[in-house]
Design an enzyme around this catalytic site. Structure first.
Site, PDB file in Angstrom:
ATOM      1  N   ASN A  77       0.856  -1.185   0.000  1.00 37.61           N
ATOM      2  CA  ASN A  77       0.000   0.000   0.000  1.00 37.61           C
ATOM      3  C   ASN A  77       0.899   1.244   0.000  1.00 37.61           C
ATOM      4  O   ASN A  77       1.580   1.543   0.986  1.00 37.61           O
ATOM      5  CB  ASN A  77      -0.892  -0.054   1.257  1.00 37.61           C
TER       6      ASN A  77
ATOM      7  N   LYS B  10       0.362   3.802   2.882  1.00 39.68           N
ATOM      8  CA  LYS B  10       0.959   3.408   4.161  1.00 39.68           C
ATOM      9  C   LYS B  10       2.474   3.591   4.122  1.00 39.68           C
ATOM     10  O   LYS B  10       3.089   4.065   5.073  1.00 39.68           O
ATOM     11  CB  LYS B  10       0.657   1.930   4.453  1.00 39.68           C
TER      12      LYS B  10
ATOM     13  N   ASP C  38      -1.584  -3.798  10.722  1.00 37.15           N
ATOM     14  CA  ASP C  38      -2.972  -4.068  10.362  1.00 37.15           C
ATOM     15  C   ASP C  38      -3.818  -3.046  11.109  1.00 37.15           C
ATOM     16  O   ASP C  38      -3.557  -2.744  12.277  1.00 37.15           O
ATOM     17  CB  ASP C  38      -3.372  -5.496  10.733  1.00 37.15           C
ATOM     18  N   THR C  39      -4.810  -2.509  10.401  1.00 43.12           N
ATOM     19  CA  THR C  39      -5.595  -1.408  10.944  1.00 43.12           C
ATOM     20  C   THR C  39      -7.072  -1.732  10.886  1.00 43.12           C
ATOM     21  O   THR C  39      -7.534  -2.352   9.935  1.00 43.12           O
ATOM     22  CB  THR C  39      -5.304  -0.129  10.114  1.00 43.12           C
TER      23      THR C  39
ATOM     24  N   PHE D 282      -6.398   8.039   2.238  1.00 45.44           N
ATOM     25  CA  PHE D 282      -6.892   6.829   1.587  1.00 45.44           C
ATOM     26  C   PHE D 282      -7.921   6.159   2.493  1.00 45.44           C
ATOM     27  O   PHE D 282      -8.186   6.632   3.610  1.00 45.44           O
ATOM     28  CB  PHE D 282      -5.736   5.874   1.265  1.00 45.44           C
TER      29      PHE D 282
ATOM     30  N   TYR E 154     -10.797   5.043   4.670  1.00 46.72           N
ATOM     31  CA  TYR E 154     -11.906   5.754   5.323  1.00 46.72           C
ATOM     32  C   TYR E 154     -11.548   7.203   5.692  1.00 46.72           C
ATOM     33  O   TYR E 154     -12.329   7.871   6.376  1.00 46.72           O
ATOM     34  CB  TYR E 154     -12.314   5.008   6.600  1.00 46.72           C
TER      35      TYR E 154
ATOM     36  N   HIS F  28      -3.545   6.949  14.394  1.00 45.26           N
ATOM     37  CA  HIS F  28      -3.285   5.587  14.872  1.00 45.26           C
ATOM     38  C   HIS F  28      -1.930   5.080  14.375  1.00 45.26           C
ATOM     39  O   HIS F  28      -1.094   4.631  15.127  1.00 45.26           O
ATOM     40  CB  HIS F  28      -4.421   4.679  14.372  1.00 45.26           C
TER      41      HIS F  28
HETATM   42  P1  IMP Z   1      -5.397  -2.830   6.324  1.00 43.77           P
HETATM   43  O1  IMP Z   1      -4.584  -2.485   7.512  1.00 43.77           O
HETATM   44  O2  IMP Z   1      -4.658  -2.506   5.065  1.00 43.77           O
HETATM   45  O3  IMP Z   1      -5.941  -4.221   6.371  1.00 43.77           O
HETATM   46  O4  IMP Z   1      -6.610  -1.822   6.328  1.00 43.77           O
HETATM   47  C1  IMP Z   1      -7.933  -2.152   6.686  1.00 43.77           C
HETATM   48  C2  IMP Z   1      -8.900  -1.160   6.095  1.00 43.77           C
HETATM   49  O5  IMP Z   1      -8.768   0.095   6.756  1.00 43.77           O
HETATM   50  C3  IMP Z   1      -8.705  -0.859   4.609  1.00 43.77           C
HETATM   51  O6  IMP Z   1      -9.990  -0.656   4.040  1.00 43.77           O
HETATM   52  C4  IMP Z   1      -7.913   0.409   4.581  1.00 43.77           C
HETATM   53  O7  IMP Z   1      -8.193   1.174   3.421  1.00 43.77           O
HETATM   54  C5  IMP Z   1      -8.421   1.100   5.833  1.00 43.77           C
HETATM   55  N1  IMP Z   1      -7.360   1.908   6.437  1.00 43.77           N
HETATM   56  C6  IMP Z   1      -6.166   1.471   6.914  1.00 43.77           C
HETATM   57  N2  IMP Z   1      -5.459   2.504   7.391  1.00 43.77           N
HETATM   58  C7  IMP Z   1      -6.215   3.610   7.185  1.00 43.77           C
HETATM   59  C8  IMP Z   1      -6.002   4.980   7.460  1.00 43.77           C
HETATM   60  O8  IMP Z   1      -4.960   5.424   7.958  1.00 43.77           O
HETATM   61  N3  IMP Z   1      -6.999   5.809   7.114  1.00 43.77           N
HETATM   62  C9  IMP Z   1      -8.172   5.380   6.553  1.00 43.77           C
HETATM   63  N4  IMP Z   1      -8.416   4.111   6.273  1.00 43.77           N
HETATM   64  C10 IMP Z   1      -7.439   3.226   6.594  1.00 43.77           C
END
Ligand code: IMP
Length: 192
Positions: free
Chosen positions: A9, A12, A68-69, A148, A150, A176
């Site tokens: 990503n 990120k 992971d978020t 990106f 949300y 975060h």
């Molecule tokens: P992952 O950590 O890439 O699995 O992210 C999980 C979901 O949260 C995905 O839909 C990402 O687009 C969203 N996401 C992750 N980090 C952020 C952020 O910093 N801002 C907004 N959305 C996020």
């Protein structure tokens, strides 16, 4: 210091390298020859972050970390949480995810939410977890063009703007991921 960040990503990658600064050179899985999708099917953010970091460690033997978020919305009982990426569809469709979130919150007064990031680092000393949380609320409609995921819907506490209306530095200062990465950086700097 060279370290693998287990993500493809670009958003990120940019955020994390900005927070870590010039002492660290981030290498992507692709640059280490790992081109396949890294599985993330665990039930928790920590579990997914660890699974991704272990995957890269087993293939490269290098120091590596993964994040992971999840977006945890109070009125939805903490959803979408660990399912944030695949909230609306099996793929990863940001527009559909944001639409579904606004639909599920329609008519609800409580807009409280938090972003939570878990970072898993694997180095010669073993496995380490760093966490970062930001509290805030979900806007009534999308605002802003930066960021990106949300970001256009998330307004951190103490602010009137969404993450997508902030500069990268402003977001990193309170986000975060910014918080989790500063904890990671502190560990890495003290380790040397
Ligand atoms: P992952 O950590 O890439 O699995 O992210 C999980 C979901 O949260 C995905 O839909 C990402 O687009 C969203 N996401 C992750 N980090 C952020 C952020 O910093 N801002 C907004 N959305 C996020």
């Amino acid at each position: 210091m060279k370290i693998v960040f287990a993500t493809n990503n670009v958003h990120k990658l940019r955020e994390v390298s900005q927070t870590l600064g010039e002492d660290f050179t981030l290498v992507t899985p692709r640059e280490c020859g790992v081109t396949e999708d890294i599985p993330e099917n665990e039930a928790t953010l920590e579990g997914n972050a660890l699974a991704k970091a272990r995957y890269i460690r087993s293939r490269t033997g290098l120091d590596c970390f993964a994040d992971d978020t999840g977006l945890e919305v109070e009125a939805l009982g903490g959803e979408p949480g660990v399912h944030s990426a695949r909230y609306a569809t099996d793929g990863h469709d940001d527009a559909a995810n944001k639409r579904l979130l606004l639909e599920r919150l329609a008519g609800k007064e409580n807009r409280r939410a938090r972003f939570r990031t878990a970072i898993a680092l694997i180095d010669a000393d073993g496995e380490h977890i760093f966490e970062g949380v930001v509290e805030g609320r979900i806007a009534r409609e999308e605002r802003g063009a930066d960021g990106f995921g949300y970001d256009p819907l998330f307004v951190p506490d103490g602010c009137d703007r969404t993450f997508a209306e902030m500069s990268a530095d402003e977001k990193n200062a309170v986000s975060h991921r910014g918080r989790a990465v500063r904890r990671l950086a502190e560990y890495l700097q003290n380790r040397r």
